[in-house]
Design a protein around this motif. Structure first.
Motif, PDB file in Angstrom:
ATOM      1  N   PRO A  47     -23.364  72.718   7.864  1.00  0.00           N
ATOM      2  CA  PRO A  47     -23.330  71.686   8.644  1.00  0.00           C
ATOM      3  C   PRO A  47     -21.821  71.055   8.528  1.00  0.00           C
ATOM      4  O   PRO A  47     -21.433  70.855   7.334  1.00  0.00           O
ATOM      5  CB  PRO A  47     -24.553  70.840   7.935  1.00  0.00           C
ATOM      6  N   VAL A  48     -21.512  70.450   9.533  1.00  0.00           N
ATOM      7  CA  VAL A  48     -19.954  69.804   9.686  1.00  0.00           C
ATOM      8  C   VAL A  48     -20.505  68.266   9.182  1.00  0.00           C
ATOM      9  O   VAL A  48     -21.293  67.604   9.668  1.00  0.00           O
ATOM     10  CB  VAL A  48     -19.644  69.778  11.109  1.00  0.00           C
ATOM     11  N   PRO A  49     -19.517  68.072   8.312  1.00  0.00           N
ATOM     12  CA  PRO A  49     -19.675  66.559   7.544  1.00  0.00           C
ATOM     13  C   PRO A  49     -19.533  65.422   8.725  1.00  0.00           C
ATOM     14  O   PRO A  49     -18.560  65.767   9.661  1.00  0.00           O
ATOM     15  CB  PRO A  49     -18.647  66.588   6.606  1.00  0.00           C
ATOM     16  N   LEU A  50     -20.097  64.520   8.580  1.00  0.00           N
ATOM     17  CA  LEU A  50     -20.058  63.297   9.813  1.00  0.00           C
ATOM     18  C   LEU A  50     -18.478  62.927   9.797  1.00  0.00           C
ATOM     19  O   LEU A  50     -18.067  62.819  10.905  1.00  0.00           O
ATOM     20  CB  LEU A  50     -20.984  62.175   9.435  1.00  0.00           C
ATOM     21  N   GLU A  51     -17.923  63.141   8.914  1.00  0.00           N
ATOM     22  CA  GLU A  51     -16.450  62.279   8.654  1.00  0.00           C
ATOM     23  C   GLU A  51     -15.424  63.197   9.398  1.00  0.00           C
ATOM     24  O   GLU A  51     -14.567  62.787   9.782  1.00  0.00           O
ATOM     25  CB  GLU A  51     -15.955  61.920   7.236  1.00  0.00           C
ATOM     26  N   GLU A  52     -15.843  64.561   9.584  1.00  0.00           N
ATOM     27  CA  GLU A  52     -15.133  65.532  10.125  1.00  0.00           C
ATOM     28  C   GLU A  52     -15.366  65.739  11.693  1.00  0.00           C
ATOM     29  O   GLU A  52     -14.780  66.569  12.497  1.00  0.00           O
ATOM     30  CB  GLU A  52     -15.336  66.911   9.629  1.00  0.00           C
ATOM     31  N   ARG A  53     -16.526  64.985  12.112  1.00  0.00           N
ATOM     32  CA  ARG A  53     -16.823  65.282  13.560  1.00  0.00           C
ATOM     33  C   ARG A  53     -16.142  64.298  14.321  1.00  0.00           C
ATOM     34  O   ARG A  53     -15.535  63.394  14.082  1.00  0.00           O
ATOM     35  CB  ARG A  53     -18.330  64.981  13.645  1.00  0.00           C
ATOM     36  N   GLU A  54     -15.935  64.924  15.727  1.00  0.00           N
ATOM     37  CA  GLU A  54     -15.256  63.907  16.964  1.00  0.00           C
ATOM     38  C   GLU A  54     -16.513  63.281  17.640  1.00  0.00           C
ATOM     39  O   GLU A  54     -17.216  63.869  18.277  1.00  0.00           O
ATOM     40  CB  GLU A  54     -14.539  64.993  17.724  1.00  0.00           C
ATOM     41  N   PHE A  55     -16.583  62.014  17.397  1.00  0.00           N
ATOM     42  CA  PHE A  55     -17.540  61.137  18.368  1.00  0.00           C
ATOM     43  C   PHE A  55     -17.017  60.609  19.343  1.00  0.00           C
ATOM     44  O   PHE A  55     -15.863  60.638  19.626  1.00  0.00           O
ATOM     45  CB  PHE A  55     -18.211  60.011  17.259  1.00  0.00           C
ATOM     46  N   PRO A  56     -17.891  60.224  20.348  1.00  0.00           N
ATOM     47  CA  PRO A  56     -17.449  59.639  21.514  1.00  0.00           C
ATOM     48  C   PRO A  56     -16.938  58.206  21.569  1.00  0.00           C
ATOM     49  O   PRO A  56     -16.947  57.765  20.391  1.00  0.00           O
ATOM     50  CB  PRO A  56     -18.806  59.510  22.493  1.00  0.00           C
ATOM     51  N   ASP A  57     -15.983  58.122  22.348  1.00  0.00           N
ATOM     52  CA  ASP A  57     -15.050  56.823  22.222  1.00  0.00           C
ATOM     53  C   ASP A  57     -16.294  55.623  21.952  1.00  0.00           C
ATOM     54  O   ASP A  57     -17.011  55.480  22.804  1.00  0.00           O
ATOM     55  CB  ASP A  57     -14.296  56.643  23.407  1.00  0.00           C
TER      56      ASP A  57
END
Length: 232
Positions: A47-57
């Motif tokens: 799983p990709v850690p949350l802090e490394e994900r790109e979230f919508p603006d």
């Protein structure tokens, strides 16, 4: 009278026109089937850690970071599709077993400049049909019907449902995002930790004193539109 909100849902569902390349890829042609490869053992993806994900603006790993930006992202994404639908339902239950219901629905064909907008409060149903910068109105109340038509420029942005979604972004504090994988991409589920102004979110005839509890769940697609919301 004892009243409480039983179920309220706001759902934004994207409906693409036939032949759109976003569904088929490339130029929209259906790809030819390829031979099935021999099965080989695969490792479970990490799983990709949350802090490394790109979230919508407007969103982040710890909730809504900027309500105004998040609302704008929803409108921009929805109106970027050839067509889309938005539906909002609410039912308020009283202690004597009666219900008050409200439905708001839009169906937008942006490519051809047409749209249907519907409001139904259980007593009066109002239909507004937009075409060629003109709106045709039909109002139904019991056995009575009324019709009208007037010039009005077709505006896709006002039909994205933000009048119902904006309060869920501005007056709710959410916890950590929960990524959910779907066939149409990743959806981030946010659950409320605190609702700051529940009376602003609910209809005007419901006072905060009548609200027993208030929990909000927000589903945000990775593209930026709000796929669903529920508060109970």
């Amino acid at each position: 009278m004892d009243r409480r909100v039983v179920v309220t849902t706001a759902v934004a569902a994207v409906v693409l026109l036939a032949g759109c390349s976003m569904l088929l890829g490339g130029d929209g042609a259906t790809p030819a089937p390829s031979p099935t490869p021999e099965a080989t053992p695969t490792d479970t993806p990490t799983p990709v850690p949350l802090e490394e994900r790109e979230f919508p603006d407007g969103y982040g790993p710890d909730g809504v970071e900027n309500a105004e930006t998040a609302a704008g992202t929803h409108v921009e994404t929805m109106t970027g599709y050839d067509s889309y639908r938005f539906r909002f339902d609410v039912r308020v239950s009283s202690g004597n077993g009666t219900d008050d219901a409200f439905v708001y629905l839009t169906s937008v064909d942006g490519e051809n400049g047409k749209a249907l907008e519907l409001r139904d409060d259980g007593e009066v149903t109002r239909y507004q049909y937009y075409e060629d910068d003109r709106v045709y109105v039909r109002v139904v109340s019991g056995d009575e019907e009324a019709y009208n038509a007037t010039d009005q420029q077709f505006g896709r942005a006002r039909l994205a449902g933000n009048q119902f979604l904006d309060p869920l972004l501005e007056y709710v504090e959410y916890g950590e995002a929960e990524p959910v994988s779907t066939d149409n991409g990743t959806v981030y589920r946010y659950t409320s930790e605190r609702v700051t102004e529940p009376g602003t979110i609910l209809s005007a005839d419901i006072s905060e004193a009548e609200i027993r509890s208030f929990e909000v769940e927000l589903l945000v697609h990775e593209d930026g539109y709000i796929r669903g919301a529920k508060y109970v």
